[in-house]
Structures are given as structure tokens and as C-alpha cells.
Design a protein around this motif. Structure first.
Motif, PDB file in Angstrom:
ATOM      1  N   ASN A  22       7.456   5.014 -42.872  1.00 37.88           N
ATOM      2  CA  ASN A  22       6.732   3.777 -42.544  1.00 37.88           C
ATOM      3  C   ASN A  22       5.278   3.881 -42.952  1.00 37.88           C
ATOM      4  O   ASN A  22       4.671   2.918 -43.412  1.00 37.88           O
ATOM      5  CB  ASN A  22       6.844   3.492 -41.041  1.00 37.88           C
ATOM      6  CG  ASN A  22       8.262   3.125 -40.643  1.00 37.88           C
ATOM      7  OD1 ASN A  22       9.042   2.655 -41.469  1.00 37.88           O
ATOM      8  ND2 ASN A  22       8.595   3.343 -39.380  1.00 37.88           N
ATOM      9  N   HIS A  23       4.711   5.098 -42.766  1.00 36.15           N
ATOM     10  CA  HIS A  23       3.308   5.321 -43.140  1.00 36.15           C
ATOM     11  C   HIS A  23       3.104   5.094 -44.639  1.00 36.15           C
ATOM     12  O   HIS A  23       2.154   4.464 -45.081  1.00 36.15           O
ATOM     13  CB  HIS A  23       2.912   6.745 -42.757  1.00 36.15           C
ATOM     14  CG  HIS A  23       1.575   7.141 -43.264  1.00 36.15           C
ATOM     15  ND1 HIS A  23       0.409   6.615 -42.777  1.00 36.15           N
ATOM     16  CD2 HIS A  23       1.228   8.025 -44.222  1.00 36.15           C
ATOM     17  CE1 HIS A  23      -0.591   7.149 -43.405  1.00 36.15           C
ATOM     18  NE2 HIS A  23      -0.134   8.011 -44.303  1.00 36.15           N
ATOM     19  N   GLU A  24       4.078   5.628 -45.468  1.00 36.92           N
ATOM     20  CA  GLU A  24       3.963   5.434 -46.905  1.00 36.92           C
ATOM     21  C   GLU A  24       4.134   3.966 -47.270  1.00 36.92           C
ATOM     22  O   GLU A  24       3.444   3.449 -48.152  1.00 36.92           O
ATOM     23  CB  GLU A  24       5.023   6.283 -47.612  1.00 36.92           C
ATOM     24  CG  GLU A  24       4.797   7.794 -47.443  1.00 36.92           C
ATOM     25  CD  GLU A  24       5.927   8.591 -48.060  1.00 36.92           C
ATOM     26  OE1 GLU A  24       6.893   7.946 -48.552  1.00 36.92           O
ATOM     27  OE2 GLU A  24       5.846   9.839 -48.057  1.00 36.92           O
ATOM     28  N   SER A  27       0.939   2.218 -46.507  1.00 37.43           N
ATOM     29  CA  SER A  27      -0.087   2.572 -47.473  1.00 37.43           C
ATOM     30  C   SER A  27       0.097   1.799 -48.762  1.00 37.43           C
ATOM     31  O   SER A  27      -0.838   1.277 -49.352  1.00 37.43           O
ATOM     32  CB  SER A  27      -0.054   4.076 -47.746  1.00 37.43           C
ATOM     33  OG  SER A  27      -0.295   4.781 -46.558  1.00 37.43           O
ATOM     34  N   GLN A  28       1.393   1.715 -49.253  1.00 37.34           N
ATOM     35  CA  GLN A  28       1.641   0.959 -50.465  1.00 37.34           C
ATOM     36  C   GLN A  28       1.320  -0.506 -50.262  1.00 37.34           C
ATOM     37  O   GLN A  28       0.775  -1.165 -51.142  1.00 37.34           O
ATOM     38  CB  GLN A  28       3.101   1.142 -50.883  1.00 37.34           C
ATOM     39  CG  GLN A  28       3.443   2.592 -51.292  1.00 37.34           C
ATOM     40  CD  GLN A  28       4.917   2.757 -51.591  1.00 37.34           C
ATOM     41  OE1 GLN A  28       5.685   1.812 -51.439  1.00 37.34           O
ATOM     42  NE2 GLN A  28       5.297   3.952 -52.008  1.00 37.34           N
ATOM     43  N   SER A  29       1.667  -1.039 -49.110  1.00 40.91           N
ATOM     44  CA  SER A  29       1.332  -2.428 -48.807  1.00 40.91           C
ATOM     45  C   SER A  29      -0.154  -2.643 -48.813  1.00 40.91           C
ATOM     46  O   SER A  29      -0.649  -3.642 -49.309  1.00 40.91           O
ATOM     47  CB  SER A  29       1.932  -2.826 -47.455  1.00 40.91           C
ATOM     48  OG  SER A  29       1.544  -4.123 -47.099  1.00 40.91           O
ATOM     49  N   GLY A  30      -0.921  -1.675 -48.224  1.00 40.40           N
ATOM     50  CA  GLY A  30      -2.368  -1.797 -48.210  1.00 40.40           C
ATOM     51  C   GLY A  30      -2.944  -1.777 -49.601  1.00 40.40           C
ATOM     52  O   GLY A  30      -3.866  -2.519 -49.928  1.00 40.40           O
ATOM     53  N   ILE A 157      -6.589   2.176 -44.099  1.00 46.58           N
ATOM     54  CA  ILE A 157      -5.216   1.701 -43.939  1.00 46.58           C
ATOM     55  C   ILE A 157      -4.278   2.857 -43.620  1.00 46.58           C
ATOM     56  O   ILE A 157      -3.430   2.775 -42.719  1.00 46.58           O
ATOM     57  CB  ILE A 157      -4.764   0.961 -45.213  1.00 46.58           C
ATOM     58  CG1 ILE A 157      -5.547  -0.343 -45.368  1.00 46.58           C
ATOM     59  CG2 ILE A 157      -3.264   0.669 -45.171  1.00 46.58           C
ATOM     60  CD1 ILE A 157      -5.278  -1.063 -46.670  1.00 46.58           C
ATOM     61  N   ASP A 158      -4.434   3.973 -44.338  1.00 45.49           N
ATOM     62  CA  ASP A 158      -3.567   5.133 -44.082  1.00 45.49           C
ATOM     63  C   ASP A 158      -3.780   5.686 -42.679  1.00 45.49           C
ATOM     64  O   ASP A 158      -2.817   6.048 -41.987  1.00 45.49           O
ATOM     65  CB  ASP A 158      -3.853   6.220 -45.123  1.00 45.49           C
ATOM     66  CG  ASP A 158      -3.403   5.811 -46.510  1.00 45.49           C
ATOM     67  OD1 ASP A 158      -2.650   4.825 -46.619  1.00 45.49           O
ATOM     68  OD2 ASP A 158      -3.825   6.459 -47.495  1.00 45.49           O
ATOM     69  N   THR A 159      -5.032   5.774 -42.258  1.00 45.66           N
ATOM     70  CA  THR A 159      -5.312   6.310 -40.926  1.00 45.66           C
ATOM     71  C   THR A 159      -4.792   5.386 -39.836  1.00 45.66           C
ATOM     72  O   THR A 159      -4.271   5.845 -38.806  1.00 45.66           O
ATOM     73  CB  THR A 159      -6.818   6.536 -40.760  1.00 45.66           C
ATOM     74  OG1 THR A 159      -7.308   7.348 -41.836  1.00 45.66           O
ATOM     75  CG2 THR A 159      -7.122   7.229 -39.450  1.00 45.66           C
ATOM     76  N   SER A 160      -4.906   4.074 -40.028  1.00 52.21           N
ATOM     77  CA  SER A 160      -4.379   3.122 -39.043  1.00 52.21           C
ATOM     78  C   SER A 160      -2.866   3.253 -38.917  1.00 52.21           C
ATOM     79  O   SER A 160      -2.309   3.233 -37.805  1.00 52.21           O
ATOM     80  CB  SER A 160      -4.753   1.697 -39.446  1.00 52.21           C
ATOM     81  OG  SER A 160      -6.169   1.539 -39.503  1.00 52.21           O
ATOM     82  N   ALA A 161      -2.186   3.400 -40.059  1.00 55.19           N
ATOM     83  CA  ALA A 161      -0.729   3.580 -40.015  1.00 55.19           C
ATOM     84  C   ALA A 161      -0.354   4.892 -39.338  1.00 55.19           C
ATOM     85  O   ALA A 161       0.617   4.966 -38.578  1.00 55.19           O
ATOM     86  CB  ALA A 161      -0.163   3.539 -41.437  1.00 55.19           C
TER      87      ALA A 161
END
Length: 295
Positions: A22-24, A27-30, A157-161
Motif C-alpha cells: 500500500n505504501h508503494e 507513493s506512485q499515486s503521489g 507523501i511516502d512518510t505520510s503513507a
């Protein structure tokens, strides 16, 4: 029916793997959102989907660093530095903070100083213009000026996820521990896993807060130095010539002092040697004269 603790730990491992996927995906969405924001002008409205709802566009998260170097008269460095610091203090700690202030005096009238500020991003540009205007009011010159930008969008974005994933993991682990049915060793292992996940969660939250703070508050690095004005004039060459003569005289005196310091010990040693030689030579010459006379 309560689930046994070993099965629960296997479930937690699967949950962590799911969280990473989900994190990846997030990140791709961001990154996709950032591409859209980069291609679309800020003044145009977001395009609408087929259903009529506007497309969500993520604004870039930019941390700016402003740098200024002012050249002023030696007696104006201190006053301008303090004036700039007071300008910041007048805005209040929510919009401006003094991080560091330094000042040093070199040889002669040469004075240097530095000032580091954190200014709210919406007023950073106007604040920089006021800095330049205050320096120009006392015949100061801006000899260096620059802006550096760092895009923190992807990291935020990565840190929020990651934070969302860790929050879900801690919540699931806590519920499983409350309904555990195992021995003490398994319970201790589960509590250790919860503590490790909680620690990683707090670190991610602190890192996210630090990045958002850098975006909200721009950094100002200001340098002050004294020196002759850059503008020409009739008295400038004369002043430079006198300064050159004084510097040359000082260097010559320094060279003479160095030579005296280097030669003086050897000269004293030579004088001492000659004195001892003459002292012991005179009795021998007298004895030789007496021997010659007797002969």
C-alpha cells in the motif's frame, strides 16, 4: 472464539507486507499527482472527470533557502544586523524566528557578521526585499543574492503513507495482544513488536513534522562584511594607495622583525665565541713574547 498468538503473529507479518505494498501504491499515486501539478499551470482550474468531480491535484511541497551578502561600512554592520533581527522579532515567532546571530571584528576596521532566520513562506519574498532596502538606506550594497529550492513532495507523501501503515499495524497488534492465548514468552515477544512499531511510528511523525516545518518556514542566511564601496570616485584611488603603502610598510617591518629574531641568537653565540677566544689568546701571546725575548 479467540485466535492463538502464533497465528496472530503470522497475520501481523502478512499485514506488514500488505502495508508495504500500500505504501508503494500511495507513493506512485503521489508521484502521479506531482506530474499533473507540474504540467498544469497553477492559475488554471483542475480538469473534471467524466462524472463531473474535479481531479485532485497535489501542490508541490517546496522548502526554500534565501541567501544574502551585504557589504557595508564598518560602523554600519552592527546596526544593520540588529535592525534585521528586530524586523524578524516584530513579526512574532509564528512568522519569523532568529536562529543564529554572529559578529566578529578582524584587523583594522574590518567587521563581519552573520544572521540566520526562519520566515513564513508566504511573506518570504517581501521580507527579502525589505532586507535589501534597509541595507541600501545606509549605502550598503548587495554583492550576493540567491534562492535554493528543495522539493520535499515525494518524501512527505511516502512518510505520510508509512505513518498510516504503522498506525494500522500498532492498532492490530494491540488488539491481538489483548485477546492473546499463549504463554508468557509469546506475550513478551508481541509486546516487543508493538514497542518497535510504536518507536518507528514516532520517528516517522517527527520526520514528517520537520519536513512540513521546512516547507512552512523558509530559511534566510544573511552575511555582512565591511569594506570599501564598489562605486568609483576621486578619493578611492588615493585611499587605496595609502592603504597599500601602510600594508607594505607593515610587511617590511614584519620581515625585519623576523630576520632579527632569526639572526640574533647566532650573532650572540658568535660574539660569545670571539670573546672567549680573545680572552684565552692574550696570555698565550704574552708567553710567546717572553719566550722570544729570552731566546
Amino acid at each position: 472464539m479467540r485466535t492463538s498468538l502464533p497465528v496472530a503473529l503470522l497475520f501481523v507479518a502478512a499485514l506488514a507486507a500488505c502495508g508495504r505494498s500500500n505504501h508503494e501504491a500511495v507513493s506512485q499515486s503521489g508521484e502521479a499527482k506531482l506530474d499533473i501539478a507540474a504540467e498544469s499551470p497553477a492559475s488554471e482550474p483542475a480538469p473534471a472527470q467524466q462524472g463531473g468531480a474535479p481531479v485532485e491535484v497535489a501542490l508541490p511541497q517546496i522548502a526554500y533557502t534565501y541567501s544574502y551578502t551585504f557589504r557595508l561600512r564598518s560602523d554600519a554592520v552592527t546596526s544593520i544586523q540588529e535592525r534585521h533581527a528586530k524586523m524578524c522579532e516584530a513579526l512574532g515567532p509564528a512568522r519569523c524566528r532568529v536562529v543564529d546571530l554572529k559578529r566578529s571584528a578582524g584587523s583594522g576596521d574590518y567587521v563581519t557578521g552573520s544572521l540566520t532566520l526562519q520566515v513564513a513562506a508566504p511573506i518570504a519574498g517581501r521580507f527579502g526585499e525589505e532586507l535589501v532596502a534597509n541595507a541600501a538606506a545606509v549605502e550598503g550594497e548587495t554583492i550576493d543574492r540567491g534562492i535554493a529550492a528543495e522539493d520535499l513532495s515525494k518524501q512527505i507523501i511516502d512518510t505520510s503513507a508509512r505513518i498510516k501503515t504503522k498506525e494500522i499495524l500498532v492498532e492490530r497488534l494491540t488488539k491481538l495482544l489483548e485477546t492473546r492465548s499463549g504463554n508468557i514468552a509469546q506475550a513478551v515477544e508481541a509486546e516487543r513488536a508493538i514497542n518497535g512499531a510504536q518507536e518507528e511510528l514516532e520517528q516517522a511523525r517527527a520526520w514528517l513534522a520537520e519536513m512540513r516545518g521546512r516547507v512552512a518556514m523558509s530559511t534566510f542566511q544573511i552575511e555582512y562584511q565591511s569594506g570599501a564601496p564598489l562605486g568609483g570616485g576621486f578619493s578611492d584611488p588615493i585611499r587605496e594607495a595609502f592603504a597599500g603603502v601602510g600594508e607594505m610598510t607593515g610587511r617590511n617591518v614584519a620581515i625585519a622583525i623576523t630576520l632579527v629574531a632569526a639572526i640574533l641568537p647566532w650573532a650572540l653565540l658568535l660574539a660569545l665565541t670571539l670573546g672567549l677566544y680573545r680572552r684565552f689568546r692574550k696570555p698565550r701571546e704574552a708567553e710567546d713574547d717572553v719566550a722570544d725575548a729570552e731566546a
